[in-house]
Scaffold this motif. Sequence first.
Motif, PDB file in Angstrom:
ATOM      1  N   GLN A  33       0.822  -1.211   0.000  1.00 56.02           N
ATOM      2  CA  GLN A  33       0.000   0.000   0.000  1.00 56.02           C
ATOM      3  C   GLN A  33       0.856   1.261   0.000  1.00 56.02           C
ATOM      4  OE1 GLN A  33      -3.307   0.407  -0.372  1.00 56.02           O
ATOM      5  NE2 GLN A  33      -2.946   2.628  -0.331  1.00 56.02           N
ATOM      6  N   ARG A  34       1.853   1.295   0.883  1.00 59.65           N
ATOM      7  CA  ARG A  34       2.693   2.496   0.961  1.00 59.65           C
ATOM      8  C   ARG A  34       3.564   2.626  -0.291  1.00 59.65           C
ATOM      9  NH1 ARG A  34       1.995   7.357   3.011  1.00 59.65           N
ATOM     10  NH2 ARG A  34       3.916   8.284   3.761  1.00 59.65           N
ATOM     11  N   ARG A  35       4.014   1.509  -0.852  1.00 56.83           N
ATOM     12  CA  ARG A  35       4.806   1.543  -2.081  1.00 56.83           C
ATOM     13  C   ARG A  35       4.004   2.180  -3.211  1.00 56.83           C
ATOM     14  NH1 ARG A  35       4.752  -1.785  -6.129  1.00 56.83           N
ATOM     15  NH2 ARG A  35       3.770  -3.429  -4.947  1.00 56.83           N
ATOM     16  N   ILE A  36       2.725   1.817  -3.325  1.00 58.59           N
ATOM     17  CA  ILE A  36       1.853   2.392  -4.361  1.00 58.59           C
ATOM     18  C   ILE A  36       1.706   3.896  -4.146  1.00 58.59           C
ATOM     19  CG2 ILE A  36      -0.533   2.436  -5.194  1.00 58.59           C
ATOM     20  CD1 ILE A  36      -0.543  -0.635  -4.682  1.00 58.59           C
ATOM     21  N   GLU A  37       1.564   4.312  -2.896  1.00 50.39           N
ATOM     22  CA  GLU A  37       1.443   5.737  -2.589  1.00 50.39           C
ATOM     23  C   GLU A  37       2.733   6.486  -2.961  1.00 50.39           C
ATOM     24  OE1 GLU A  37       0.420   5.821   1.549  1.00 50.39           O
ATOM     25  OE2 GLU A  37      -1.584   4.997   1.190  1.00 50.39           O
ATOM     26  N   VAL A  38       3.873   5.902  -2.652  1.00 47.71           N
ATOM     27  CA  VAL A  38       5.153   6.541  -2.978  1.00 47.71           C
ATOM     28  C   VAL A  38       5.321   6.623  -4.492  1.00 47.71           C
ATOM     29  CG1 VAL A  38       7.671   6.250  -2.880  1.00 47.71           C
ATOM     30  CG2 VAL A  38       6.294   5.972  -0.809  1.00 47.71           C
ATOM     31  N   GLU A  39       4.941   5.576  -5.207  1.00 48.43           N
ATOM     32  CA  GLU A  39       5.073   5.604  -6.668  1.00 48.43           C
ATOM     33  C   GLU A  39       4.167   6.671  -7.287  1.00 48.43           C
ATOM     34  OE1 GLU A  39       4.419   1.513  -7.708  1.00 48.43           O
ATOM     35  OE2 GLU A  39       6.506   0.973  -7.274  1.00 48.43           O
ATOM     36  N   ALA A  40       2.982   6.844  -6.741  1.00 48.12           N
ATOM     37  CA  ALA A  40       2.094   7.916  -7.217  1.00 48.12           C
ATOM     38  C   ALA A  40       2.723   9.282  -6.943  1.00 48.12           C
ATOM     39  CB  ALA A  40       0.725   7.800  -6.555  1.00 48.12           C
ATOM     40  N   TYR A  41       3.346   9.429  -5.774  1.00 45.88           N
ATOM     41  CA  TYR A  41       4.027  10.677  -5.428  1.00 45.88           C
ATOM     42  C   TYR A  41       5.174  10.945  -6.407  1.00 45.88           C
ATOM     43  CZ  TYR A  41       7.153  13.819  -2.869  1.00 45.88           C
ATOM     44  OH  TYR A  41       7.993  14.851  -2.513  1.00 45.88           O
ATOM     45  N   LEU A  42       5.960   9.904  -6.699  1.00 53.48           N
ATOM     46  CA  LEU A  42       7.093  10.069  -7.607  1.00 53.48           C
ATOM     47  C   LEU A  42       6.628  10.401  -9.024  1.00 53.48           C
ATOM     48  CD1 LEU A  42       9.380   7.169  -6.363  1.00 53.48           C
ATOM     49  CD2 LEU A  42       9.674   9.630  -5.957  1.00 53.48           C
ATOM     50  N   GLU A  43       5.515   9.838  -9.413  1.00 52.25           N
ATOM     51  CA  GLU A  43       4.957  10.138 -10.733  1.00 52.25           C
ATOM     52  C   GLU A  43       4.572  11.620 -10.840  1.00 52.25           C
ATOM     53  OE1 GLU A  43       1.125   8.679 -13.284  1.00 52.25           O
ATOM     54  OE2 GLU A  43       2.168   7.187 -12.063  1.00 52.25           O
ATOM     55  N   ALA A  44       4.088  12.181  -9.767  1.00 49.16           N
ATOM     56  CA  ALA A  44       3.681  13.582  -9.752  1.00 49.16           C
ATOM     57  C   ALA A  44       4.852  14.530  -9.482  1.00 49.16           C
ATOM     58  CB  ALA A  44       2.594  13.786  -8.688  1.00 49.16           C
ATOM     59  N   ASN A  45       5.986  14.003  -9.041  1.00 50.52           N
ATOM     60  CA  ASN A  45       7.150  14.826  -8.683  1.00 50.52           C
ATOM     61  C   ASN A  45       8.404  14.297  -9.384  1.00 50.52           C
ATOM     62  OD1 ASN A  45       6.108  16.680  -6.406  1.00 50.52           O
ATOM     63  ND2 ASN A  45       5.334  14.637  -5.885  1.00 50.52           N
ATOM     64  N   PRO A  46       8.625  14.654 -10.651  1.00 47.07           N
ATOM     65  CA  PRO A  46       9.737  14.092 -11.418  1.00 47.07           C
ATOM     66  C   PRO A  46      11.122  14.391 -10.830  1.00 47.07           C
ATOM     67  CG  PRO A  46       8.514  15.724 -12.718  1.00 47.07           C
ATOM     68  CD  PRO A  46       7.802  15.551 -11.430  1.00 47.07           C
ATOM     69  N   GLU A  47      11.287  15.516 -10.167  1.00 45.56           N
ATOM     70  CA  GLU A  47      12.596  15.808  -9.561  1.00 45.56           C
ATOM     71  C   GLU A  47      12.898  14.828  -8.430  1.00 45.56           C
ATOM     72  OE1 GLU A  47      12.641  19.898  -8.426  1.00 45.56           O
ATOM     73  OE2 GLU A  47      12.611  20.597 -10.505  1.00 45.56           O
ATOM     74  N   GLU A  48      11.900  14.552  -7.619  1.00 47.14           N
ATOM     75  CA  GLU A  48      12.073  13.555  -6.550  1.00 47.14           C
ATOM     76  C   GLU A  48      12.287  12.162  -7.153  1.00 47.14           C
ATOM     77  OE1 GLU A  48      12.267  13.747  -3.115  1.00 47.14           O
ATOM     78  OE2 GLU A  48      12.428  15.890  -3.480  1.00 47.14           O
ATOM     79  N   ALA A  49      11.582  11.863  -8.233  1.00 45.69           N
ATOM     80  CA  ALA A  49      11.733  10.563  -8.893  1.00 45.69           C
ATOM     81  C   ALA A  49      13.159  10.396  -9.411  1.00 45.69           C
ATOM     82  CB  ALA A  49      10.718  10.428 -10.027  1.00 45.69           C
ATOM     83  N   ALA A  50      13.728  11.461  -9.978  1.00 49.48           N
ATOM     84  CA  ALA A  50      15.112  11.397 -10.464  1.00 49.48           C
ATOM     85  C   ALA A  50      16.082  11.153  -9.315  1.00 49.48           C
ATOM     86  CB  ALA A  50      15.459  12.693 -11.197  1.00 49.48           C
ATOM     87  N   ARG A  51      15.832  11.799  -8.190  1.00 57.83           N
ATOM     88  CA  ARG A  51      16.701  11.595  -7.020  1.00 57.83           C
ATOM     89  C   ARG A  51      16.601  10.161  -6.515  1.00 57.83           C
ATOM     90  NH1 ARG A  51      16.537  12.335  -1.214  1.00 57.83           N
ATOM     91  NH2 ARG A  51      14.304  12.704  -1.317  1.00 57.83           N
TER      92      ARG A  51
END
Length: 106
Positions: free
Chosen positions: A21-39
């Motif tokens: 559940q938390r992994r899905i939430e983090v992936e949704a967050y990363l999808e909406a925040n490309p700079e954080e996703a790159a980090r």
Amino acid sequence: MNEPISDIDLNAYVDGELDAQRRIEVEAYLEANPEEAARVMHDMRVRDEIGLFMAGPAVEKAAAEMVTPQPAAEPAPPRPSRRSAPARRCRAASSGAPCGAARRRS
């Protein structure tokens, strides 16, 4: 209500320690925040490089210590049957001495 994604969540994501559940939430967050996703992707790459580096010397050492397999030895010759054993033990039989006498001297 979902808790906001923190650095602790991102680090746990990199380390694969989040529940589904938390992994899905983090992936949704990363999808909406490309700079954080790159980090996060950078952190995952560094983690994998460290893992390969740490395994590298151990793998090389194990490979160096491996012994080349030797070809299988030829099978031993068949053992003589039990019927021929008394004749081999009593070599004195051909010289005329009784077999029991030869055994007592030994």
